[in-house]
Design a protein around this motif. Sequence first.
Motif, PDB file in Angstrom:
ATOM      1  N   PHE A 125       0.855  -1.189   0.000  1.00  0.00           N
ATOM      2  CA  PHE A 125       0.000   0.000   0.000  1.00  0.00           C
ATOM      3  C   PHE A 125       0.891   1.238   0.000  1.00  0.00           C
ATOM      4  O   PHE A 125       1.831   1.351   0.786  1.00  0.00           O
ATOM      5  CB  PHE A 125      -0.892   0.014   1.240  1.00  0.00           C
ATOM      6  CG  PHE A 125      -1.584   1.330   1.500  1.00  0.00           C
ATOM      7  CD1 PHE A 125      -2.619   1.756   0.679  1.00  0.00           C
ATOM      8  CD2 PHE A 125      -1.189   2.139   2.553  1.00  0.00           C
ATOM      9  CE1 PHE A 125      -3.256   2.975   0.917  1.00  0.00           C
ATOM     10  CE2 PHE A 125      -1.813   3.351   2.797  1.00  0.00           C
ATOM     11  CZ  PHE A 125      -2.850   3.764   1.980  1.00  0.00           C
TER      12      PHE A 125
ATOM     13  N   LEU B 258      -2.806   0.356  -4.192  1.00  0.00           N
ATOM     14  CA  LEU B 258      -2.554  -0.988  -3.673  1.00  0.00           C
ATOM     15  C   LEU B 258      -1.945  -1.777  -4.823  1.00  0.00           C
ATOM     16  O   LEU B 258      -2.562  -1.907  -5.885  1.00  0.00           O
ATOM     17  CB  LEU B 258      -3.857  -1.627  -3.190  1.00  0.00           C
ATOM     18  CG  LEU B 258      -3.738  -2.991  -2.518  1.00  0.00           C
ATOM     19  CD1 LEU B 258      -3.066  -2.853  -1.148  1.00  0.00           C
ATOM     20  CD2 LEU B 258      -5.110  -3.639  -2.376  1.00  0.00           C
TER      21      LEU B 258
ATOM     22  N   ILE C 127      -8.059  -1.192   0.227  1.00  0.00           N
ATOM     23  CA  ILE C 127      -7.435   0.129   0.235  1.00  0.00           C
ATOM     24  C   ILE C 127      -8.256   1.126   1.046  1.00  0.00           C
ATOM     25  O   ILE C 127      -7.718   2.020   1.697  1.00  0.00           O
ATOM     26  CB  ILE C 127      -7.186   0.621  -1.216  1.00  0.00           C
ATOM     27  CG1 ILE C 127      -6.135   1.725  -1.227  1.00  0.00           C
ATOM     28  CG2 ILE C 127      -8.471   1.082  -1.888  1.00  0.00           C
ATOM     29  CD1 ILE C 127      -5.660   2.098  -2.623  1.00  0.00           C
TER      30      ILE C 127
ATOM     31  N   LYS D 220      -7.240   0.789   4.644  1.00  0.00           N
ATOM     32  CA  LYS D 220      -5.955   1.461   4.873  1.00  0.00           C
ATOM     33  C   LYS D 220      -6.136   2.964   5.041  1.00  0.00           C
ATOM     34  O   LYS D 220      -5.525   3.582   5.928  1.00  0.00           O
ATOM     35  CB  LYS D 220      -5.014   1.183   3.702  1.00  0.00           C
ATOM     36  CG  LYS D 220      -4.608  -0.269   3.529  1.00  0.00           C
ATOM     37  CD  LYS D 220      -3.622  -0.698   4.587  1.00  0.00           C
ATOM     38  CE  LYS D 220      -3.067  -2.078   4.299  1.00  0.00           C
ATOM     39  NZ  LYS D 220      -2.137  -2.538   5.380  1.00  0.00           N
TER      40      LYS D 220
END
Length: 365
Positions: free
Chosen positions: A202, A260, A299, A302
């Motif tokens: 990431f 990602l 993602i 994250k």
Amino acid sequence: MNLTPEPITDFPALQALRADWQALSARIPENTDFFATWDTTWTYLNLHRPANWQVVAIRDQDSGALLAVFALQVFQIAHNGQIFRTCQPLGVGYLPYIEFPVDSAVRRDVLQVLLNTVLQQQLHIDVAIFWPLHQASPLYLTLLEDLGRTEVLKTLRFAGNLHEIETRGRDLAAYRQSCSIKSFKDAAYKARKLGRQGELRFTLSEPGANLRPLIATLCQQNLQKFGDKHACRHLPQWSAYLPQLGETLSTSGLAQLSTLRLDGEVVAAVLSFVHKQRRSLYLIDYDPKFVSYSPSKIILAKLVEQTFAEGGIFCFGAGSAPYKRDWGPSVGELKAAIVFFNPSARAALEDQLTLSGLNSLGGVQ
């Protein structure tokens, strides 16, 4: 205090306003004004070159201090043989919501100058459309309080169209537990599954050299996915504008392209705008080859975690896509405030300026 409006209609004057506009934006408390900053306005105008744009700067005549800026576009609405001069925020169609930078100490005085002196007397506007506005918009609240009991104001609500996560004062672990299993838990499961296929990485903010091609690919993926149902289908320059906007604003930290990657290959990407601790998710998509791994979900987790680490607000932008409910219970609404200066304009346009009618002018879908 004597307030003086200063109309700006050319690029040299707009460039000269940059430092004062940026300083005003920095000192106002609202963090929903990203699309009314100098940077976004300048970038939008340079690519689109729309007709009849007008930036109204309002200053204290004695000190010269800049107290407010309103970036507007003037256009016409034709109805049954009548023509009505109209204005709305510059760039509607690209905006999830907007808040003009206004010094809160003189908000009502500034609005009086804008409405009465500039729009009514100087520009001869028949109807001013302020939208889309965040549910916490001071502009909306002030107009509602001052004009709400008159025929001058019409308000509209876009219910269920605003989702955001307030992280300040909250514990991430506890927040994870409160969310649907379809959010953090599923994202972690899919990340483990995808990680078995190779190295999963990431990146919060891609470097500038990568931005244009990556954002262009992101736009194409999104257009292919939604086709004629795409929210920006009426904006032919959309896929050319976003790469330029992202690249331009990334140098000042206002834009981030997060990715990602699996063994170096981009499987999902998100274009976000970051302003005053508000991270606004603007565009998210993924390589359809990896759909079974839910890379967008990975993602998103994250980015929400990053926003918790920063102590900010994560905003999903406009729209009522069901997946947003999985990430948090906070559901709000967008607003529209329509000010009629000409009584005949309200009589003629009452049925046209509805939720669907405003969408036909360009805006939230």
